[in-house]
Design a protein around this motif. Structure first.
Motif, PDB file in Angstrom:
ATOM      1  N   ILE A 163     -47.814  66.872 -30.535  1.00 18.17           N
ATOM      2  CA  ILE A 163     -49.131  66.845 -29.892  1.00 18.17           C
ATOM      3  C   ILE A 163     -50.219  67.223 -30.885  1.00 18.17           C
ATOM      4  CG2 ILE A 163     -50.588  68.031 -28.205  1.00 18.17           C
ATOM      5  CD1 ILE A 163     -48.162  68.145 -26.356  1.00 18.17           C
ATOM      6  N   ASN A 164     -49.978  68.266 -31.652  1.00 18.37           N
ATOM      7  CA  ASN A 164     -50.972  68.712 -32.632  1.00 18.37           C
ATOM      8  C   ASN A 164     -51.233  67.636 -33.682  1.00 18.37           C
ATOM      9  OD1 ASN A 164     -52.768  70.497 -33.838  1.00 18.37           O
ATOM     10  ND2 ASN A 164     -51.196  71.451 -35.094  1.00 18.37           N
ATOM     11  N   LEU A 165     -50.164  66.988 -34.166  1.00 15.56           N
ATOM     12  CA  LEU A 165     -50.331  65.923 -35.161  1.00 15.56           C
ATOM     13  C   LEU A 165     -51.094  64.741 -34.581  1.00 15.56           C
ATOM     14  CD1 LEU A 165     -46.789  65.936 -36.836  1.00 15.56           C
ATOM     15  CD2 LEU A 165     -48.934  66.772 -37.822  1.00 15.56           C
ATOM     16  N   ALA A 166     -50.739  64.346 -33.359  1.00 17.12           N
ATOM     17  CA  ALA A 166     -51.405  63.199 -32.736  1.00 17.12           C
ATOM     18  C   ALA A 166     -52.881  63.480 -32.487  1.00 17.12           C
ATOM     19  CB  ALA A 166     -50.701  62.839 -31.431  1.00 17.12           C
ATOM     20  N   MET A 167     -53.182  64.650 -31.949  1.00  9.66           N
ATOM     21  CA  MET A 167     -54.582  64.978 -31.674  1.00  9.66           C
ATOM     22  C   MET A 167     -55.403  65.091 -32.961  1.00  9.66           C
ATOM     23  SD  MET A 167     -54.976  65.088 -28.368  1.00  9.66           S
ATOM     24  CE  MET A 167     -53.779  63.754 -28.266  1.00  9.66           C
ATOM     25  N   SER A 168     -54.776  65.601 -34.024  1.00 13.04           N
ATOM     26  CA  SER A 168     -55.483  65.709 -35.305  1.00 13.04           C
ATOM     27  C   SER A 168     -55.804  64.329 -35.876  1.00 13.04           C
ATOM     28  CB  SER A 168     -54.643  66.507 -36.303  1.00 13.04           C
ATOM     29  OG  SER A 168     -54.439  67.828 -35.850  1.00 13.04           O
ATOM     30  N   ARG A 169     -54.828  63.427 -35.814  1.00 11.41           N
ATOM     31  CA  ARG A 169     -55.053  62.082 -36.349  1.00 11.41           C
ATOM     32  C   ARG A 169     -56.069  61.307 -35.534  1.00 11.41           C
ATOM     33  NH1 ARG A 169     -48.680  60.553 -37.655  1.00 11.41           N
ATOM     34  NH2 ARG A 169     -48.461  61.995 -39.438  1.00 11.41           N
ATOM     35  N   LEU A 170     -56.159  61.609 -34.244  1.00  7.27           N
ATOM     36  CA  LEU A 170     -57.132  60.926 -33.381  1.00  7.27           C
ATOM     37  C   LEU A 170     -58.475  61.650 -33.344  1.00  7.27           C
ATOM     38  CD1 LEU A 170     -54.770  60.084 -30.369  1.00  7.27           C
ATOM     39  CD2 LEU A 170     -55.690  58.476 -32.055  1.00  7.27           C
ATOM     40  N   ASN A 171     -58.600  62.733 -34.114  1.00  2.00           N
ATOM     41  CA  ASN A 171     -59.834  63.535 -34.151  1.00  2.00           C
ATOM     42  C   ASN A 171     -60.216  64.056 -32.757  1.00  2.00           C
ATOM     43  OD1 ASN A 171     -60.289  63.164 -36.975  1.00  2.00           O
ATOM     44  ND2 ASN A 171     -61.116  61.123 -36.555  1.00  2.00           N
ATOM     45  N   LEU A 172     -59.198  64.471 -32.017  1.00  4.15           N
ATOM     46  CA  LEU A 172     -59.436  64.981 -30.669  1.00  4.15           C
ATOM     47  C   LEU A 172     -59.230  66.488 -30.557  1.00  4.15           C
ATOM     48  CD1 LEU A 172     -57.831  62.191 -28.435  1.00  4.15           C
ATOM     49  CD2 LEU A 172     -60.257  62.667 -28.807  1.00  4.15           C
ATOM     50  N   THR A 173     -58.992  67.155 -31.695  1.00  4.12           N
ATOM     51  CA  THR A 173     -58.953  68.613 -31.643  1.00  4.12           C
ATOM     52  C   THR A 173     -60.375  69.153 -31.468  1.00  4.12           C
ATOM     53  OG1 THR A 173     -59.065  68.693 -34.054  1.00  4.12           O
ATOM     54  CG2 THR A 173     -56.876  68.801 -33.042  1.00  4.12           C
ATOM     55  N   ASN A 174     -60.470  70.293 -30.811  1.00  2.00           N
ATOM     56  CA  ASN A 174     -61.772  70.913 -30.514  1.00  2.00           C
ATOM     57  C   ASN A 174     -62.672  69.993 -29.697  1.00  2.00           C
ATOM     58  OD1 ASN A 174     -61.420  73.463 -31.909  1.00  2.00           O
ATOM     59  ND2 ASN A 174     -61.557  72.309 -33.818  1.00  2.00           N
ATOM     60  N   THR A 175     -62.061  69.243 -28.782  1.00  2.00           N
ATOM     61  CA  THR A 175     -62.821  68.409 -27.848  1.00  2.00           C
ATOM     62  C   THR A 175     -62.275  68.612 -26.436  1.00  2.00           C
ATOM     63  OG1 THR A 175     -61.359  66.487 -28.060  1.00  2.00           O
ATOM     64  CG2 THR A 175     -63.192  66.655 -29.629  1.00  2.00           C
ATOM     65  N   TYR A 176     -63.141  68.401 -25.472  1.00  2.00           N
ATOM     66  CA  TYR A 176     -62.697  68.485 -24.077  1.00  2.00           C
ATOM     67  C   TYR A 176     -61.644  67.427 -23.779  1.00  2.00           C
ATOM     68  CZ  TYR A 176     -66.804  71.426 -23.169  1.00  2.00           C
ATOM     69  OH  TYR A 176     -67.729  72.428 -23.170  1.00  2.00           O
ATOM     70  N   PHE A 177     -61.852  66.218 -24.284  1.00  2.00           N
ATOM     71  CA  PHE A 177     -60.971  65.112 -23.934  1.00  2.00           C
ATOM     72  C   PHE A 177     -59.587  65.278 -24.554  1.00  2.00           C
ATOM     73  CE2 PHE A 177     -65.077  63.103 -23.054  1.00  2.00           C
ATOM     74  CZ  PHE A 177     -64.809  62.578 -21.792  1.00  2.00           C
ATOM     75  N   GLY A 178     -59.497  65.868 -25.734  1.00  2.12           N
ATOM     76  CA  GLY A 178     -58.194  66.101 -26.323  1.00  2.12           C
ATOM     77  C   GLY A 178     -57.328  66.984 -25.454  1.00  2.12           C
ATOM     78  N   LEU A 179     -57.919  68.067 -24.968  1.00  2.00           N
ATOM     79  CA  LEU A 179     -57.182  68.974 -24.093  1.00  2.00           C
ATOM     80  C   LEU A 179     -56.938  68.330 -22.730  1.00  2.00           C
ATOM     81  CD1 LEU A 179     -56.040  71.828 -24.324  1.00  2.00           C
ATOM     82  CD2 LEU A 179     -58.183  72.699 -23.375  1.00  2.00           C
ATOM     83  N   PHE A 180     -57.902  67.579 -22.263  1.00  2.00           N
ATOM     84  CA  PHE A 180     -57.804  66.923 -20.955  1.00  2.00           C
ATOM     85  C   PHE A 180     -56.650  65.925 -20.914  1.00  2.00           C
ATOM     86  CE2 PHE A 180     -59.084  62.783 -19.118  1.00  2.00           C
ATOM     87  CZ  PHE A 180     -58.957  63.088 -17.771  1.00  2.00           C
ATOM     88  N   TYR A 181     -56.501  65.122 -21.955  1.00  2.00           N
ATOM     89  CA  TYR A 181     -55.430  64.123 -21.971  1.00  2.00           C
ATOM     90  C   TYR A 181     -54.056  64.775 -21.944  1.00  2.00           C
ATOM     91  CZ  TYR A 181     -58.871  60.512 -23.128  1.00  2.00           C
ATOM     92  OH  TYR A 181     -59.929  59.648 -23.103  1.00  2.00           O
TER      93      TYR A 181
END
Length: 210
Positions: free
Chosen positions: A60-78
């Motif tokens: 999850i951490n790798l995927a969110m980092s590559r998608l630039n979704l860390t530190n975003t509401y939508f990253g946590l929401f998904y």
């Protein structure tokens, strides 16, 4: 503390309604549309409940980092949405199965499409199960700590459980502020429970019967 409360409300406000809608649509398809291999489809959803969250932290951490979704509401929401869907389908499937199929037949005779049957007939009957999910989903999302700490590193984006850790220092904890923060964080949960609690027991009993 105000910032943490706002972040928690935004994430819960996105995740809980949309999650319940997706879960209800999936449970409706499994129980009312006579799709092929519906039980197998349901079992595939249940596999999601067998996956420990801790085992998925690195992917999850790798995927969110590559998608630039860390530190975003939508990253946590998904991520919250993905982990919450199997349990919601379990609850709603059980309740939907307890609704007599004769209601579907009567609605179709009156000209209801599948969407109208879902929106105008099944959902109103299922208020107890939906209220149960609102309480449980809001509670689990509001109190979740592990994923929120992993995917949110900026202080201004933290949710309440992760934000409360700021009251712990290297040489101890600020217990007066920590106690005040915990007390304030309980208020939204208490309000949600008061609003929906009269349906809670009925909704859970429907899930058990299913």
């Amino acid at each position: 503390m105000h910032t943490y409360l706002k972040n928690g409300v935004i994430i819960c406000g996105l995740k809980v309604p949309l999650g319940i809608l997706i879960e209800a649509l999936a449970a409706f398809a499994i129980t009312r549309l006579n799709i092929r291999h519906s039980n197998k489809v349901f079992m595939i959803f249940l596999i999601g409940m067998m996956l420990p969250m801790q085992a998925a932290l690195v992917p999850i951490n790798l995927a969110m980092s590559r998608l630039n979704l860390t530190n975003t509401y939508f990253g946590l929401f998904y991520v919250y949405l993905g982990f919450g869907i199997p349990f919601g389908i379990l609850i709603l499937r059980g309740f939907f199965r307890s609704i007599p199929k004769e209601i579907d037949e009567a609605a179709r005779i009156d000209g209801c499409t599948n969407w109208k049957l879902f929106w105008n007939v099944i959902l109103p009957i299922s208020k107890p199960a939906i209220a149960t999910l609102v309480i449980l989903d809001f509670l689990s999302t509001w109190n979740e700590f592990l994923l929120a700490s992993l995917l949110i590193t900026e202080d201004k984006m933290r949710t309440v459980p992760a934000g409360l850790m700021n009251f712990f220092g290297d040489h101890g904890a600020d217990y007066p502020l920590l106690s005040a923060g915990v007390l304030i964080s309980v208020i939204p949960i208490f309000i949600v429970y008061l609003v929906f609690q009269k349906y809670f027991v009925e909704g859970m009993s429907g899930a058990v019967k299913g």
